[in-house]
Design a protein around this motif. Sequence first.
Motif, short mmCIF file in Angstrom:
data_model
loop_
_atom_site.label_atom_id
_atom_site.label_comp_id
_atom_site.label_asym_id
_atom_site.label_seq_id
_atom_site.Cartn_x
_atom_site.Cartn_y
_atom_site.Cartn_z
N LEU A 147 6.97 12.67 -6.91
CA LEU A 147 5.65 12.04 -7.04
C LEU A 147 4.54 13.03 -7.34
O LEU A 147 3.40 12.62 -7.59
CB LEU A 147 5.30 11.28 -5.75
CG LEU A 147 6.12 10.03 -5.44
CD1 LEU A 147 5.66 9.44 -4.12
CD2 LEU A 147 5.98 8.99 -6.55
N ILE A 152 -0.97 7.33 -9.21
CA ILE A 152 -0.62 6.20 -8.35
C ILE A 152 -1.79 5.21 -8.40
O ILE A 152 -2.82 5.44 -7.77
CB ILE A 152 -0.37 6.65 -6.90
CG1 ILE A 152 0.76 7.68 -6.84
CG2 ILE A 152 -0.04 5.45 -6.02
CD1 ILE A 152 1.00 8.26 -5.45
N ALA A 159 -0.88 1.32 -1.73
CA ALA A 159 -1.85 2.22 -2.37
C ALA A 159 -3.26 1.66 -2.24
O ALA A 159 -4.22 2.41 -1.99
CB ALA A 159 -1.48 2.44 -3.83
N CYS A 195 2.58 4.54 1.74
CA CYS A 195 2.22 4.43 0.32
C CYS A 195 3.23 5.18 -0.55
O CYS A 195 3.74 4.64 -1.55
CB CYS A 195 0.82 4.97 0.10
SG CYS A 195 0.33 5.10 -1.64
N GLU A 198 6.67 3.52 -0.58
CA GLU A 198 6.68 2.34 -1.44
C GLU A 198 6.88 2.73 -2.90
O GLU A 198 7.65 2.10 -3.62
CB GLU A 198 5.38 1.56 -1.27
CG GLU A 198 5.31 0.30 -2.12
CD GLU A 198 4.02 -0.47 -1.89
OE1 GLU A 198 4.04 -1.43 -1.09
OE2 GLU A 198 2.99 -0.10 -2.50
N HIS A 199 6.23 3.81 -3.33
CA HIS A 199 6.35 4.24 -4.72
C HIS A 199 7.68 4.94 -4.99
O HIS A 199 8.12 5.03 -6.13
CB HIS A 199 5.17 5.13 -5.12
CG HIS A 199 3.94 4.33 -5.43
ND1 HIS A 199 3.61 3.94 -6.70
CD2 HIS A 199 3.00 3.80 -4.62
CE1 HIS A 199 2.51 3.22 -6.68
NE2 HIS A 199 2.11 3.12 -5.43
#
Length: 347
Positions: A147, A152, A159, A195, A198-199
């Motif tokens: 990441l 994002i 987010a 957050c 999740e990504h």
Amino acid sequence: MWVDLSTVGVPTADRFEWFNEVVASELMPTALSTDQTATFRAEVAALDLGALQVSKFSYSPLRSKRTPALIRRSDPEQYQLALVTSGSEWITQRGNGSKLAAGDLVFWNSSHPWEAGVPEADGQVEAVVLQLPRSAMPLRADRLDRLLARRIPARTGMAAILARFLTSLHEEGPDCAPQDLARLAGITTDLVAACLAEHLDTPGELPAEARSRALRARIDRFIEHNLGDPELTPRAIAAHHAVSLRTLYSLYEDVDDGGVATVIRRRRLERAHQDLADPELRRHTVQSIAARRGFTSATAFSRAFREVYGVTPTQHRHEAHEALANVAARNGETGRTPRTPRPPAAP
């Protein structure tokens, strides 16, 4: 409290060097350059949360570079996460790169080289920057590396919740007591981890406690956005988030006298209290404002309002508008009455 710093009052010729020193002390040693030394402007404010620090930056176009030599000289071993609130910038790290605009988040690592910059054509940029120890993150480092320097978007999901929280934190954090700031550090870490998980599509890697706190933050946001729905009930909330009622109530076991149902009622009353004091809503009846906040019975609303605030909704509206009129009269103002400021919603 915030520690505020600004180039205002710094001689023009020294402003860029001053900003270099501030970045080195507040973030990390970084090589900065600009073609606008004569017109360079910057403002910095920092809030200490113990192991974490949140800063807000505003600065003119520049380029920054974190080189291997600078890393060897000083490495705080941190992850850093920024929310761009105005303007745009770009960043590259470990083969990843992104162009960022207002409303975007980006994540990077102090222990790897990176480059970033603000295009001259885009002017001043503003961002909220969070610094947290790498050891505080409950996710695997090799996964997080995927990441680094990736954009994002902070418009949906965790987010959006994190961005809203960071905005509230830099606005309201200075008014918090020291013990509250320490607690906010834990909440902040949980939201960042949720957050990023999740990504990465790895929410299961989060510790159970962090998942619970992140889920509560998500439900809090859902409640805030649906206060006007009279069908907003604990059962509906549990169904929307695919959890059992037992799980939902366990998330709010710290709330006295009814848990999540009490939270819904309290927030509806708080928003109605604000609406009734808002001069822009004076043409709306008390009943319509109550309905706007999810109350289906005017009698029940009036009774609940009086129990909490000690006056009827009508009395509160009259007193609030009279107070605003008195302020305007003392200031010699005419015309439209200033609007009552509203605090940011809970994350």
